[in-house]
Design a protein around this motif. Structure first.
Motif, mmCIF file in Angstrom:
data_model
loop_
_atom_site.group_PDB
_atom_site.id
_atom_site.type_symbol
_atom_site.label_atom_id
_atom_site.label_comp_id
_atom_site.label_asym_id
_atom_site.label_seq_id
_atom_site.Cartn_x
_atom_site.Cartn_y
_atom_site.Cartn_z
ATOM 1 N N ASN A 1 0.822 -1.215 0.000
ATOM 2 C CA ASN A 1 0.000 0.000 0.000
ATOM 3 C C ASN A 1 0.850 1.257 0.000
ATOM 4 O OD1 ASN A 1 -2.339 -1.541 0.023
ATOM 5 N ND2 ASN A 1 -2.546 -1.499 2.247
ATOM 6 N N SER A 2 1.975 1.230 0.696
ATOM 7 C CA SER A 2 2.839 2.420 0.744
ATOM 8 C C SER A 2 3.405 2.733 -0.638
ATOM 9 C CB SER A 2 3.965 2.219 1.759
ATOM 10 O OG SER A 2 4.855 1.203 1.351
ATOM 11 N N MET A 3 3.752 1.681 -1.388
ATOM 12 C CA MET A 3 4.284 1.926 -2.740
ATOM 13 C C MET A 3 3.192 2.411 -3.678
ATOM 14 S SD MET A 3 7.217 -0.959 -3.462
ATOM 15 C CE MET A 3 6.185 -2.399 -3.170
ATOM 16 N N LYS A 4 2.012 1.826 -3.591
ATOM 17 C CA LYS A 4 0.905 2.269 -4.446
ATOM 18 C C LYS A 4 0.539 3.721 -4.153
ATOM 19 C CE LYS A 4 -1.289 -2.250 -5.211
ATOM 20 N NZ LYS A 4 -2.506 -3.071 -4.987
ATOM 21 N N ALA A 5 0.528 4.062 -2.870
ATOM 22 C CA ALA A 5 0.170 5.430 -2.484
ATOM 23 C C ALA A 5 1.170 6.454 -3.008
ATOM 24 C CB ALA A 5 0.068 5.526 -0.960
ATOM 25 N N MET A 6 2.429 6.036 -3.134
ATOM 26 C CA MET A 6 3.468 6.940 -3.624
ATOM 27 C C MET A 6 3.554 6.973 -5.148
ATOM 28 S SD MET A 6 5.164 8.438 -1.095
ATOM 29 C CE MET A 6 6.856 8.721 -1.575
ATOM 30 N N GLY A 7 2.793 6.099 -5.806
ATOM 31 C CA GLY A 7 2.785 6.118 -7.266
ATOM 32 C C GLY A 7 3.777 5.174 -7.922
ATOM 33 N N VAL A 8 4.258 4.180 -7.173
ATOM 34 C CA VAL A 8 5.162 3.187 -7.750
ATOM 35 C C VAL A 8 4.337 2.150 -8.499
ATOM 36 C CG1 VAL A 8 6.891 1.410 -7.257
ATOM 37 C CG2 VAL A 8 6.819 3.513 -5.888
ATOM 38 N N ASP A 9 4.714 1.847 -9.734
ATOM 39 C CA ASP A 9 4.045 0.788 -10.487
ATOM 40 C C ASP A 9 4.596 -0.569 -10.033
ATOM 41 O OD1 ASP A 9 2.592 2.615 -11.885
ATOM 42 O OD2 ASP A 9 3.806 2.524 -13.717
ATOM 43 N N ILE A 10 3.716 -1.458 -9.571
ATOM 44 C CA ILE A 10 4.131 -2.790 -9.130
ATOM 45 C C ILE A 10 3.823 -3.775 -10.251
ATOM 46 C CG2 ILE A 10 3.837 -4.592 -7.396
ATOM 47 C CD1 ILE A 10 2.929 -2.430 -5.448
ATOM 48 N N LEU A 11 4.868 -4.345 -10.835
ATOM 49 C CA LEU A 11 4.740 -5.258 -11.966
ATOM 50 C C LEU A 11 5.009 -6.681 -11.489
ATOM 51 C CD1 LEU A 11 6.792 -3.135 -14.542
ATOM 52 C CD2 LEU A 11 4.345 -2.971 -13.983
ATOM 53 N N THR A 12 4.105 -7.592 -11.799
ATOM 54 C CA THR A 12 4.218 -8.961 -11.306
ATOM 55 C C THR A 12 4.890 -9.862 -12.332
ATOM 56 O OG1 THR A 12 2.197 -8.678 -10.009
ATOM 57 C CG2 THR A 12 2.938 -10.929 -10.409
ATOM 58 N N GLY A 13 5.898 -10.592 -11.885
ATOM 59 C CA GLY A 13 6.611 -11.520 -12.762
ATOM 60 C C GLY A 13 8.088 -11.529 -12.438
ATOM 61 N N PHE A 14 8.805 -12.437 -13.071
ATOM 62 C CA PHE A 14 10.246 -12.514 -12.862
ATOM 63 C C PHE A 14 10.946 -11.573 -13.834
ATOM 64 C CE2 PHE A 14 8.719 -16.426 -11.013
ATOM 65 C CZ PHE A 14 9.488 -16.535 -9.871
ATOM 66 N N GLY A 15 11.771 -10.681 -13.289
ATOM 67 C CA GLY A 15 12.467 -9.705 -14.112
ATOM 68 C C GLY A 15 13.788 -10.226 -14.653
ATOM 69 N N LYS A 16 14.118 -9.815 -15.867
ATOM 70 C CA LYS A 16 15.363 -10.242 -16.500
ATOM 71 C C LYS A 16 15.900 -9.117 -17.366
ATOM 72 C CE LYS A 16 17.221 -13.821 -19.590
ATOM 73 N NZ LYS A 16 16.886 -15.042 -20.375
ATOM 74 N N ILE A 17 17.180 -8.834 -17.222
ATOM 75 C CA ILE A 17 17.831 -7.818 -18.055
ATOM 76 C C ILE A 17 18.109 -8.437 -19.422
ATOM 77 C CG2 ILE A 17 19.845 -6.333 -18.331
ATOM 78 C CD1 ILE A 17 20.069 -6.298 -15.274
ATOM 79 N N VAL A 18 17.582 -7.838 -20.477
ATOM 80 C CA VAL A 18 17.754 -8.403 -21.819
ATOM 81 C C VAL A 18 18.650 -7.552 -22.696
ATOM 82 C CG1 VAL A 18 15.589 -9.666 -21.778
ATOM 83 C CG2 VAL A 18 15.603 -7.297 -22.573
ATOM 84 N N GLY A 19 19.132 -6.453 -22.179
ATOM 85 C CA GLY A 19 20.015 -5.576 -22.927
ATOM 86 C C GLY A 19 20.255 -4.307 -22.156
ATOM 87 N N LYS B 1 17.210 -2.371 -20.762
ATOM 88 C CA LYS B 1 16.006 -3.089 -21.142
ATOM 89 C C LYS B 1 15.749 -4.232 -20.165
ATOM 90 C CE LYS B 1 16.333 -2.198 -26.124
ATOM 91 N NZ LYS B 1 16.441 -2.846 -27.473
ATOM 92 N N VAL B 2 14.498 -4.337 -19.728
ATOM 93 C CA VAL B 2 14.107 -5.404 -18.798
ATOM 94 C C VAL B 2 12.859 -6.086 -19.324
ATOM 95 C CG1 VAL B 2 13.335 -5.940 -16.460
ATOM 96 C CG2 VAL B 2 15.060 -4.167 -16.813
ATOM 97 N N ARG B 3 12.853 -7.412 -19.216
ATOM 98 C CA ARG B 3 11.678 -8.189 -19.601
ATOM 99 C C ARG B 3 11.141 -8.875 -18.350
ATOM 100 N NH1 ARG B 3 13.337 -11.786 -24.231
ATOM 101 N NH2 ARG B 3 13.387 -9.769 -25.306
ATOM 102 N N TYR B 4 9.828 -8.953 -18.235
ATOM 103 C CA TYR B 4 9.245 -9.591 -17.056
ATOM 104 C C TYR B 4 7.971 -10.324 -17.439
ATOM 105 C CZ TYR B 4 5.604 -6.010 -16.840
ATOM 106 O OH TYR B 4 4.530 -5.207 -17.133
ATOM 107 N N GLY B 5 7.593 -11.291 -16.610
ATOM 108 C CA GLY B 5 6.356 -12.019 -16.857
ATOM 109 C C GLY B 5 6.269 -13.261 -16.001
ATOM 110 N N LYS B 6 5.064 -13.807 -15.897
ATOM 111 C CA LYS B 6 4.839 -15.040 -15.161
ATOM 112 C C LYS B 6 5.096 -16.233 -16.072
ATOM 113 C CE LYS B 6 1.272 -13.203 -12.055
ATOM 114 N NZ LYS B 6 -0.127 -13.364 -11.576
ATOM 115 N N VAL B 7 5.443 -17.357 -15.459
ATOM 116 C CA VAL B 7 5.671 -18.584 -16.211
ATOM 117 C C VAL B 7 4.375 -18.995 -16.907
ATOM 118 C CG1 VAL B 7 6.304 -21.020 -16.072
ATOM 119 C CG2 VAL B 7 7.480 -19.336 -14.640
#
Length: 340
Positions: A101-119, A122-128
């Protein structure tokens, strides 16, 4: 760029960085593949201290002399295992909700999934099993923390042979449990298990218990937390192989001499907790895409905490977001990527 800053990992390190970034006016997103709060909130500090609080109360109630000195009479004591486990889980859930809730209230976008640096940037993320999404960021912070380290030869089933991540769920209280490793994690769990009625056997590779402790603290812990309880121990031995219980057979722990590597004995116990430390969680982060090679799981940095690639070149530099440190009993590992 889609964001000024993308943080991979929403533990206490990533959470703190996200809030500070927003305060500095950066458009920020945080990627989490599991649950907000990371190890500390969900599998470490919070639930472990909740269980320790329960064990402390149990010991106090069992101390008839102390109770009588207060004018109290306690005829019998017991506990509800599931209720104890729920207590720890509910506390973690409440804190996890507050962090989210503290992050949402501050305007942080919460993205669900495993993050990976692809370049670069550049970051790619997503659920299995679901399509991945790719975003760009001027800055990337890796705050993926750590995972339990399990030595070779040890088979984890999560029920009879398990790590601290499993143990904090308190799905069972075995009559006799072996704890492999006598550091702070193993010592804490020995306190919990003995308070709830288990007998504990430590298995330590070095010649003394609690080898990483300050000598005076280790002496005090030995006298207060080990010698007075149903705990025995084997030092100077490795658990070369651990086989989970199955088909009515107990957990088998094959011990070898740490120096000669000769077989010493085989323990038969009801359960085994593997508390041999923790390792950086860097697997699958795509570091190879920016030519960074880890060293025993750790990302190499120079004396200025600048990340270096396989050729020794600086690929990122520390920025003003993290001019602070988090000190925790459970490791929180943070690196900052400010791609050049």
């Amino acid at each position: 760029f889609d964001y000024d800053l993308v943080i991979i990992g929403a533990g206490v390190g990533g959470h703190g960085a996200a809030l500070h970034a927003v305060e500095e006016g950066l458009k920020t997103a945080i990627i989490e593949g599991d649950v907000v709060g990371g190890t500390c909130v969900n599998r470490g500090c919070v639930p472990s201290k909740a269980l320790l609080a329960v064990s402390g109360r149990m010991r106090e109630l069992h101390d008839e002399h102390h109770m009588k000195s207060l004018g109290l009479q306690v005829s019998s004591t017991g506990y509800d295992r599931q209720a104890v486990a729920d207590h720890a889980n509910n506390l973690a859930s409440k804190i996890r909700s507050n962090l989210t809730n503290s992050m949402k209230a501050m305007g942080v976008d919460i993205l669900t999934g495993f993050g990976k640096i692809v370049g670069k940037q550049k970051v790619r993320y997503g659920k299995v099993g679901f399509p991945e999404k790719e975003i760009t960021a001027k800055n990337i912070i890796i705050a993926t923390g750590s995972v339990p380290f399990v030595p070779k030869g040890i088979e984890i089933d999560g029920k009879t042979v398990f790590t601290s991540d499993h143990a904090l769920k308190l799905e069972s209280v075995p009559d006799w449990i072996a704890i492999v490793g006598s550091g702070y994690i193993g010592l804490e769990f020995s306190d919990v298990y003995t308070a709830l009625g288990s007998e504990v056997t430590f298995v330590e590779a070095l010649d003394q218990l609690m080898p990483g402790f300050d000598p005076e603290i280790a002496k005090l812990a030995q006298r207060v937390l080990i010698n007075t309880r149903k705990i025995d121990y084997h030092t100077g031995v490795f658990a070369s192989k651990i086989t989970p219980a199955k088909d009515g057979k107990p957990v088998l722990i094959e011990l070898i001499d740490a120096k000669t590597k000769e077989h010493k004995e085989t323990l038969e116990v009801d359960a085994a907790l593997i508390a041999t430390g923790r390792a950086p969680f860097t697997s699958g982060l795509g570091l190879e895409n920016i030519n960074v090679v880890t060293q025993r799981g750790f990302i190499p940095v120079d004396e200025r905490m600048q990340v270096t690639d396989a050729d020794g070149n600086v690929v990122c530099c520390i920025n003003k977001l993290l001019h602070w440190a988090i000190v925790s009993q459970w490791p929180v590992w943070i690196l900052t990527y400010d791609m050049l």
